[in-house]
Design an enzyme around this catalytic site. Structure first.
Site, PDB file in Angstrom:
ATOM      1  N   ASP A 408       0.855  -1.184   0.000  1.00 56.85           N
ATOM      2  CA  ASP A 408       0.000   0.000   0.000  1.00 56.85           C
ATOM      3  C   ASP A 408       0.896   1.241   0.000  1.00 56.85           C
ATOM      4  O   ASP A 408       2.108   1.138   0.215  1.00 56.85           O
ATOM      5  CB  ASP A 408      -0.881  -0.048   1.256  1.00 56.85           C
ATOM      6  CG  ASP A 408      -1.933   1.040   1.253  1.00 56.85           C
ATOM      7  OD1 ASP A 408      -2.279   1.536   0.174  1.00 56.85           O
ATOM      8  OD2 ASP A 408      -2.414   1.388   2.344  1.00 56.85           O
ATOM      9  N   GLU A 411       2.636   4.839  -4.103  1.00 59.27           N
ATOM     10  CA  GLU A 411       2.632   5.770  -5.260  1.00 59.27           C
ATOM     11  C   GLU A 411       3.986   6.463  -5.405  1.00 59.27           C
ATOM     12  O   GLU A 411       4.349   6.759  -6.555  1.00 59.27           O
ATOM     13  CB  GLU A 411       1.508   6.793  -5.096  1.00 59.27           C
ATOM     14  CG  GLU A 411       0.108   6.198  -5.165  1.00 59.27           C
ATOM     15  CD  GLU A 411      -0.249   5.371  -3.938  1.00 59.27           C
ATOM     16  OE1 GLU A 411       0.248   5.699  -2.839  1.00 59.27           O
ATOM     17  OE2 GLU A 411      -1.002   4.398  -4.091  1.00 59.27           O
ATOM     18  N   ASP A 486      -8.988   3.682  -1.948  1.00 56.75           N
ATOM     19  CA  ASP A 486      -9.967   4.122  -0.940  1.00 56.75           C
ATOM     20  C   ASP A 486     -11.275   4.649  -1.523  1.00 56.75           C
ATOM     21  O   ASP A 486     -11.522   5.854  -1.555  1.00 56.75           O
ATOM     22  CB  ASP A 486      -9.322   5.195  -0.061  1.00 56.75           C
ATOM     23  CG  ASP A 486      -8.143   4.631   0.716  1.00 56.75           C
ATOM     24  OD1 ASP A 486      -8.030   3.390   0.798  1.00 56.75           O
ATOM     25  OD2 ASP A 486      -7.339   5.420   1.232  1.00 56.75           O
TER      26      ASP A 486
END
Ligand code: GLC
Length: 820
Positions: A408, A411, A486
C-alpha cells in the site's frame, strides 16, 4: 478541500500569449535510413526525427527523437518479445513515405512527419497522428472519427467510454474524492484502446513520468502530452480487440497463475487491532459457515508502524496465531508499506542506510518523508541490490507461514508535502541512468511490488506468492493483483466499480477488484449485500473498511444480509474451477475475466457504451443492482438465446428485458450452449476437493460451443514445467441430437485432480429418448422429469455422449435411464 478560489478568474482565464505560441512539429522530411535487418526506419526532419520499428507484425514502435539515433531503451514494463524481425520495406511517393511490414504499413507525410497506420490492403487502422511540442511539453495528436470510442487507461473514474474525458497518468493517493473529474488515481496504465465499429487498435505510451490524456477538447482527435522523457509509443493492431489485448500483454506481460486461495473470499479491516480480534473474526466465519480464505492485517499489527515487525502487546504470539489460522484453513496477508521509519535502533532502517539502499537527493542527502510511522526513508527499488534486499526482508513473514503481502502507499504517498509524493528531484539509480523521481514516478509502485513478488517467490521455494498492490504501471499484472484504493460506501461508488474494473481488464490487468462494501463512510446492509453480489464475480474479492466506520463483515447487518452474503460467497466457491480456468486463459491470452459486452459482441453497437452489465468470461453475464431500494432494472441481451440463471426462463436476445431483482437476487444470464465447471462447496479452498467436477451445460439452441477446464496443483509453480491438465469440453447440437465430449488436450498424471465428472444438462429442447456412450461400469445417467434435466456421472476422464431426442414426427417416448 477546494473553495471557490479554485474558480478565481485568474485560475480559469484565457491562456497567455506565451502559451498560445504555435507548437513546433518535426518539419519536412530531409532524409531517411532503413535497416531491414533490424526492422528500423529512421526519418530525419527539419527540427526532429521519427523512428519506426516493427517489433512484430502487429506491434509498431514509433519514437520522436532529436539526436542522430533514437534511444531504444524501454521501461521495465516492456518485455523482450524475442521474435524474428518482420520483413520490412520502404517505398517513396512525392508526398509520402511508406514503411511496410507484412500486415501493416506506416504512411508518413513528407510535409510534417505525421503518420498513419494502415492494413496491408490499404484500409486505415488509425487516423493521422501528428507530433508537436512547445514549452508545456511534447504531444501526440491522433485523429478520431465521430464514431470512435476510447477505452483502457487502467484505473480511472468516469464511464466505460473515455471519449470526452481528461486524465493525468500520475500515481496519486486520492483518499477523496473519486469522482468523474478526478484526474489521477493510484495506477497509471498509459494504454489507450481505440474501438470504432468493431475495428480496434491500442496505443501504449511507454513513459512513466506525468502524461496528460485529453480526450475532450478536440472534437476530432485525442491528445497525449508528456512533460518529461521521450515520446515513445507502440501502436498495436489486429482484426479483433481480443487479439489487440493479446499483443499488448505479449509486450507488457500477463499474470502468472495465482494460488487458488487468492481467488477465495478475503476479509479485511483497517484494522483488526489485536490477535484476539483476528481470531474472533476467523472463528465467526467458521461458526457461521461463511467461506473465507484470507484475513488481512492492516497497519496496527506493526510495532509503531515499522514494516517487518509485530506489535508485541496487541499481537503477543503471531506464530501461534498463524498456526491456529492455518489449521482453520485461513491465510494471512499483512500490509507492507514502502516507508521505513527513521529510527537508528531499527534494524531495517540501519541496514538500508549502511548499504545505501534508500533514495537520496543528487547531493547525496538521504530523502525522507512522513507517512504512518513518522519520518521515513524509502528504498530505491530501481537499484537491483536494494530491490533484492527488500525482497529478502519478507523472510520475516514467510518463516511464519505467510505467502501473501499487501503493498500500500506505494505511489509513493507522502503526508507532509503539498505534492503528496516523493520530492521530484530525488535521484533514482535506474540502471545507471540516474533518473529524477519526476521522470519515473509511475514506476515506483510497480518496482516495489516486483521486489516483493520476486523476493517471496524465492523465499517460498516453489509455493506460489500473492501480492496485492495499490500503485502500478503498465506490466504490474506480472507481479501483483490490483485493488482500486480508498473508495467509499456510496451507491455511486458501487456503480463506478463496473467501468473501472472493466477498463482495468482492457488494460492488461485481469486480477483486480475494489473494496467490497466501500472503504470509507458507513455502509448499509443493503449496500453490502449488493456489493457482495457483484464481488462474487470480481476477480479479486475482498471486503475492507476504514477504522471508525461501521464494521462491514457479512454478519454485521442482521440475518437477512448475512444470508445473502453467504449465498453469494458460496456461489463463488462453487464456481472456482470456472474462475480458475478463466485465470488460466488470462495468463495465456491477456483477456480479462470480467469483460465489457463489446469484447464478446464487437459487432453489436448497443454494447459499446454498456458499463453496468458485464460478461464473466464469454458465456455468463451479470447485471448488478447498484441503486438503493431497487428491485428492477433493464438488461440488454445481445442476439441469441439466453436463460435467466435464477428462474430458468428462456429469453430471446437482441433486445432489452426488465429484470426482477429482489435484494437476494443479482440478475445473471447464461448464454445458450454455455458450459462451465463447478466444485463442491467448502469453507476454504484448503478443504475444497476438486475430484468431482460438476459440468453445467445449457442445451438451449443448436450449434457448437466449447469451454476449457484447467487444473494443476493450485499452489506451486510446477505448472510452469508442464504439471497441469487441460480439457476441452465441447457440445455439438442439432435438432435431434446433442453430442458432448470431454477430451484432454494436455496431460500430466502428476497434476491430475478430477476423478469423476458430474454433468447436468439443462434446458433440453425435448424429453430425451436415450443417452449413448455410457456403457462402462460406474457410468450412469438419469432424467429428472420434474427439472427436465439429464444428469450423467462418469469416472472416465475422457468421454463422449450422445443424447437423442425423439424427432418431432415420432412423438415423445419415455427415456430409458441407466445406472441408478
Ligand atoms: C490506505 C489504504 C487502505 C488502508 C489504509 C491503512 O488508506 O488505501 O486500504 O486500510 O491506508 O493502512
Amino acid at each position: 478541500m477546494q473553495t471557490s478560489e479554485t474558480i478565481h478568474p485568474d485560475n480559469i482565464g484565457p491562456k497567455s500569449q506565451m502559451d498560445m505560441k504555435p507548437a513546433r512539429t518535426p518539419g519536412r522530411l530531409q532524409s531517411w535510413t532503413f535497416d531491414p535487418e533490424q526492422g528500423i526506419a529512421l526519418l530525419y526532419g527539419d527540427h526532429a526525427n521519427l523512428a519506426i520499428r516493427f517489433v512484430s507484425e502487429e506491434i509498431i514502435r514509433v519514437q520522436l527523437f532529436e539526436q542522430e539515433q533514437p534511444d531504444w531503451s524501454a521501461t521495465v514494463a516492456v518485455l523482450d518479445l524475442e521474435q524474428a524481425v518482420p520483413v520490412m520495406d520502404v517505398t517513396e511517393t512525392e508526398t509520402e513515405l511508406w514503411v511496410s511490414g507484412a500486415k501493416h504499413t506506416v504512411r508518413v507525410s513528407r510535409a510534417e512527419l505525421s503518420f498513419q497506420l494502415l492494413r496491408s490492403d490499404g484500409e486505415p487502422v488509425t487516423g493521422a497522428h501528428q507530433l508537436e511540442w512547445d514549452r508545456t511539453g511534447t504531444r501526440c495528436i491522433g485523429e478520431l472519427s465521430p464514431t470512435a470510442q476510447l477505452y483502457g487507461l487502467g484505473e480511472t473514474t468516469g464511464d466505460l467510454n473515455k471519449r470526452g474525458e481528461q486524465y493525468t497518468m500520475w500515481n496519486s493517493d486520492v483518499f477523496d474524492p473519486h469522482v468523474p473529474e478526478t484526474p489521477s488515481l493510484y495506477q497509471s496504465i498509459p494504454f489507450l484502446v481505440h474501438f470504432d465499429q468493431g475495428q480496434s487498435y491500442g496505443c501504449f505510451l511507454d513513459n512513466p513520468g506525468k502524461c496528460d490524456y485529453d480526450l475532450r477538447n478536440r472534437p476530432d482527435a485525442y491528445e497525449i502530452q508528456i512533460s518529461t522523457g521521450k515520446l515513445d509509443m507502440y501502436l498495436i493492431a489486429d482484426e479483433e480487440l481480443k487479439q489487440v489485448l493479446t499483443h499488448y500483454t505479449a509486450l507488457t506481460g500477463r499474470i502468472s497463475m495465482p494460488p487458488l486461495w487468492a481467488l477465495g473470499y478475503h476479509q479485511s479491516r483497517y484494522s483488526y487491532k489485536s490477535q484476539e480480534e483476528v481470531m474472533t473474526i476467523a472463528r465467526t466465519f467458521r461458526e457461521k459457515q461463511i467461506p473465507c480464505d484470507v484475513i488481512y492485517l492492516d497497519i496496527h499489527y506493526m510495532d509503531g508502524y515499522r514494516v517487518f515487525t509485530f506489535d508485541k502487546e496487541q499481537f503477543p504470539d503471531p506464530q501461534q496465531m498463524m498456526t491456529e489460522l492455518v489449521e482453520m484453513g485461513f491465510r494471512v496477508v499483512p500490509i507492507v508499506d514502502p516507508g521505513v521509519k527513521k529510527d537508528a535502533s531499527y534494524s531495517v532502517y540501519r541496514e538500508g542506510i549502511q548499504h545505501d539502499y534508500f533514495c537520496k537527493k543528487l547531493e547525496g542527502d538521504l530523502y525522507t518523508g512522513e507517512v504512518w510511522p513518522g519520518e521515513s526513508a524509502f528504498a530505491d527499488f530501481t537499484k537491483e541490490e536494494a530491490a533484492r534486499w527488500w525482497g529478502r526482508q519478507h523472510q520475516y513473514y514467510t518463516d511464519m507461514g505467510i505467502s501473501g503481502i499487501w503493498n500500500d502507499m506505494n505511489e509513493p504517498s507522502i503526508f507532509n508535502v503539498d505534492s503528496k509524493t516523493m520530492d521530484l528531484d530525488v535521484i533514482h539509480e535506474h540502471d545507471g541512468r540516474y533518473s529524477t523521481h519526476e521522470e519515473i514516478h509511475n514506476l515506483y509502485g510497480l518496482l516495489m511490488s516486483r521486489a516483493t513478488f520476486l523476493g517471496l517467490r524465492e523465499l517460498l521455494e516453489g509455493e506460489r506468492a500473492f501480492v496485492l498492490t495499490r500503485a502500478g504501471y503498465a506490466g504490474i499484472q506480472r507481479y501483483a493483483a490490483v485493488w482500486t484504493g480508498d473508495n467509499r460506501s456510496y451507491w455511486e461508488h458501487l456503480a463506478m466499480v463496473m467501468p473501472m474494473t472493466l477498463n482495468l481488464g482492457l488494460s492488461g490487468i485481469p486480477f483486480c477488484g475494489t473494496d467490497i462494501g466501500g472503504f470509507a463512510h458507513h455502509a448499509s446492509g443493503e449496500l453490502v449485500a449488493r456489493w457482495t453480489q457483484l464481488g462474487t464475480f470480481s476477480p479479486y474479492c475482498r471486503n475492507h473498511s476504514l477504522d471508525g466506520t461501521r464494521y462491514q463483515e457479512p454478519w454485521q447487518f442482521g440475518e437477512e444480509i448475512e444470508a445473502i452474503c453467504k449465498q453469494y460467497i458460496e456461489l463463488r466457491y462453487r464456481w472456482l474451477p470456472h474462475l480458475y480456468s478463466l485465470f488460466h486463459e488470462a495468463s495465456r491470452t491477456g483477456w480479462p475475466i470480467l469483460r465489457p459486452l463489446l469484447l464478446e459482441f464487437p459487432q453489436d453497437a448497443e454494447t459499446y457504451g454498456l458499463s453496468d452489465q458485464m460478461m464473466v468470461g464469454s458465456q455468463v453475464m451479470i447485471a448488478p443492482i447498484y441503486r438503493p431500494n431497487t428491485t428492477r432494472r433493464a438488461v440488454y441481451l445481445p442476439q441469441g438465446s439466453w436463460v435467466d440463471y435464477w428462474t430458468g426462463e428462456e429469453l430471446e436476445g437482441g433486445q432489452y428485458h426488465l429484470a426482477t431483482a429482489p435484494l437476494d437476487t443479482m440478475p445473471i444470464y447464461i448464454r445458450g450452449g454455455a458450459i462451465w465447471t463447478e466444485a463442491e462447496l467448502a469453507s476454504s479452498t484448503q478443504y475444497q476437493q476438486w475430484d468431482t467436477i460438476h459440468i453445467q451445460l445449457y442445451a438451449n439452441g443448436t450449434g457448437e460451443s466449447a469451454t476449457s477446464y484447467y487444473e494443476d496443483d493450485r499452489q506451486t509453480y510446477d505448472y510452469e514445467s508442464g504439471a497441469s491438465q487441460m480439457f476441452e469440453l465441447k457440445r455439438v447440437q442439432t435438432e435431434d441430437r446433442l453430442s458432448f465430449s470431454v477430451s484432454r488436450t494436455h496431460t500430466c498424471e502428476d497434476a491430475a485432480s478430477v476423478k469423476k465428472w458430474k454433468l447436468t444438462v439443462r434446458h433440453l429442447p425435448r424429453t430425451p429418448q436415450s443417452v449413448e456412450g455410457l456403457e462402462q461400469q460406474g457410468d450412469s445417467w438419469r432424467y429428472d422429469q420434474e427439472r427436465h434435466e439429464v444428469i450423467v456421472e462418469t469416472s472416465r476422464i475422457e468421454f463422449e455422449i450422445n443424447i437423442h431426442f425423439p424427432s418431432f414426427l415420432s412423438g415423445h417416448s419415455c427415456p430409458r435411464p441407466s445406472g441408478d
